[in-house]
Design a protein around this motif. Structure first.
Motif, PDB file in Angstrom:
ATOM      1  N   ALA A  99       0.834  -1.202   0.000  1.00 14.74           N
ATOM      2  CA  ALA A  99       0.000   0.000   0.000  1.00 14.74           C
ATOM      3  C   ALA A  99       0.869   1.253   0.000  1.00 14.74           C
ATOM      4  O   ALA A  99       0.558   2.246  -0.676  1.00 14.74           O
ATOM      5  CB  ALA A  99      -0.940  -0.003   1.208  1.00 14.74           C
ATOM      6  N   ALA A 100       1.978   1.227   0.759  1.00 11.40           N
ATOM      7  CA  ALA A 100       2.914   2.357   0.752  1.00 11.40           C
ATOM      8  C   ALA A 100       3.548   2.511  -0.626  1.00 11.40           C
ATOM      9  O   ALA A 100       3.752   3.635  -1.111  1.00 11.40           O
ATOM     10  CB  ALA A 100       3.983   2.147   1.823  1.00 11.40           C
ATOM     11  N   ALA A 101       3.850   1.397  -1.278  1.00 14.07           N
ATOM     12  CA  ALA A 101       4.464   1.445  -2.612  1.00 14.07           C
ATOM     13  C   ALA A 101       3.494   2.007  -3.648  1.00 14.07           C
ATOM     14  O   ALA A 101       3.910   2.715  -4.573  1.00 14.07           O
ATOM     15  CB  ALA A 101       4.934   0.048  -3.024  1.00 14.07           C
ATOM     16  N   VAL A 102       2.204   1.713  -3.517  1.00  7.98           N
ATOM     17  CA  VAL A 102       1.213   2.283  -4.433  1.00  7.98           C
ATOM     18  C   VAL A 102       1.198   3.804  -4.297  1.00  7.98           C
ATOM     19  O   VAL A 102       1.138   4.531  -5.297  1.00  7.98           O
ATOM     20  CB  VAL A 102      -0.190   1.684  -4.184  1.00  7.98           C
ATOM     21  CG1 VAL A 102      -1.240   2.414  -5.019  1.00  7.98           C
ATOM     22  CG2 VAL A 102      -0.205   0.198  -4.510  1.00  7.98           C
ATOM     23  N   VAL A 103       1.267   4.300  -3.061  1.00 13.82           N
ATOM     24  CA  VAL A 103       1.353   5.747  -2.854  1.00 13.82           C
ATOM     25  C   VAL A 103       2.580   6.312  -3.564  1.00 13.82           C
ATOM     26  O   VAL A 103       2.514   7.348  -4.230  1.00 13.82           O
ATOM     27  CB  VAL A 103       1.404   6.091  -1.358  1.00 13.82           C
ATOM     28  CG1 VAL A 103       1.642   7.596  -1.163  1.00 13.82           C
ATOM     29  CG2 VAL A 103       0.125   5.666  -0.651  1.00 13.82           C
ATOM     30  N   ALA A 104       3.714   5.621  -3.443  1.00  7.77           N
ATOM     31  CA  ALA A 104       4.949   6.102  -4.073  1.00  7.77           C
ATOM     32  C   ALA A 104       4.817   6.143  -5.589  1.00  7.77           C
ATOM     33  O   ALA A 104       5.187   7.137  -6.228  1.00  7.77           O
ATOM     34  CB  ALA A 104       6.121   5.207  -3.656  1.00  7.77           C
ATOM     35  N   VAL A 105       4.298   5.084  -6.187  1.00 13.41           N
ATOM     36  CA  VAL A 105       4.140   5.044  -7.643  1.00 13.41           C
ATOM     37  C   VAL A 105       3.180   6.136  -8.100  1.00 13.41           C
ATOM     38  O   VAL A 105       3.449   6.864  -9.065  1.00 13.41           O
ATOM     39  CB  VAL A 105       3.660   3.652  -8.096  1.00 13.41           C
ATOM     40  CG1 VAL A 105       3.206   3.677  -9.557  1.00 13.41           C
ATOM     41  CG2 VAL A 105       4.773   2.630  -7.918  1.00 13.41           C
TER      42      VAL A 105
END
Length: 265
Positions: A197-203
């Motif tokens: 979920a944190a990686a989706v925010v980053a992308v």
């Protein structure tokens, strides 16, 4: 021609205790504001009821949640609409803070049970999620992201992170208002690791939020960061390839995000 979302019928506003107020589209829809009540279409009543019951009981220090509202007769969903209290604030390009919010929120959701509706969903976003994790097979338009998806999919490696309930769409759904705690709206549940979920925010932040290229490096201490970034990238590429309203600009943003995360893969 853009399609203006249909407003909720007046009896829906009344069912949630608001009378004599015309609903106003909130940021262009599909949510509508009736006084201090926000109404959203609930295409899946079981999911909407689960979200409402979950958020009603959830407490997260230093975060504001859009609290669900029952109708005057006790229902979470009325005529295909669910309701929450309106939260003050606006999304801001505070990308690292949004990732920190994601981790804080998912510390509080870690013990929730897997929702039964997750496996049955067949909307674009759910199919794209399963494609990213190699749990489904669906042809993707190569001109809308499918080509890059195919190229990146071979880089997937097994990861050992534990899935849990996460909000899978926090970009644009974290509100800031002065010195008050960040607010979270439009909870979209997925059963994936908190790091994903944190990686989706980053992308999303790299693709469409103007985030600096150092964002992914500042969070690389998170477990399996390259692999969750890869799956977040695959998820958004699959959404773009499947979504009928995807634009060339949205794909260009994802290609920019890929250029930033590529050295980590």
């Amino acid at each position: 021609m853009s399609h203006r979302p249909e407003p909720p019928p007046s009896h829906v506003c009344a069912a949630f205790g608001v009378r004599g107020v015309e609903p106003e589209p909130l940021d262009g829809g599909p949510a509508w504001l009736c006084g201090e009540v926000v109404l959203r279409p609930a295409s899946n009543p079981a999911e909407a009821a689960w979200i409402a019951q979950t958020l009603d009981a959830l407490r997260v220090p230093d975060l504001r949640l859009a609290r669900p509202l029952r109708s005057t007769d006790g229902r979470w969903v009325v005529a295909g609409w669910s309701a929450t209290r309106h939260l003050e604030g606006r999304p801001e390009p505070r990308h690292d803070e949004v990732i920190a919010v994601s981790l804080r929120l998912h510390g509080a959701t870690a013990d929730l049970q897997r929702p039964r509706f997750v496996d049955a969903r067949r909307d674009v976003f759910s199919v794209a999620d399963r494609l990213a994790w190699d749990e489904d097979d669906e042809p993707l338009d190569p001109t809308k992201g499918g080509r890059l998806f195919e190229m990146l999919s071979v880089l997937r490696k097994p990861i050992g992170l534990q899935p849990q309930v996460v909000h899978g769409d926090l970009f644009g759904n974290v509100l800031f208002a002065g010195d008050t705690a960040p607010g979270i709206i439009d909870f979209t549940p997925y059963w994936r690791p908190a790091e994903w979920a944190a990686a989706v925010v980053a992308v999303d932040s790299l693709a469409w939020g103007g985030a600096d290229t150092g964002l992914v490096e500042r969070w690389q201490h998170l477990a399996d960061w390259p692999q969750v970034l890869l799956r977040a990238m695959l998820f958004r590429l699959a959404v773009n390839a499947l979504h009928p309203m995807a634009t060339p600009e949205s794909l260009e943003g994802l290609q920019r995000a890929y250029q930033t995360i590529a050295p980590l893969l």
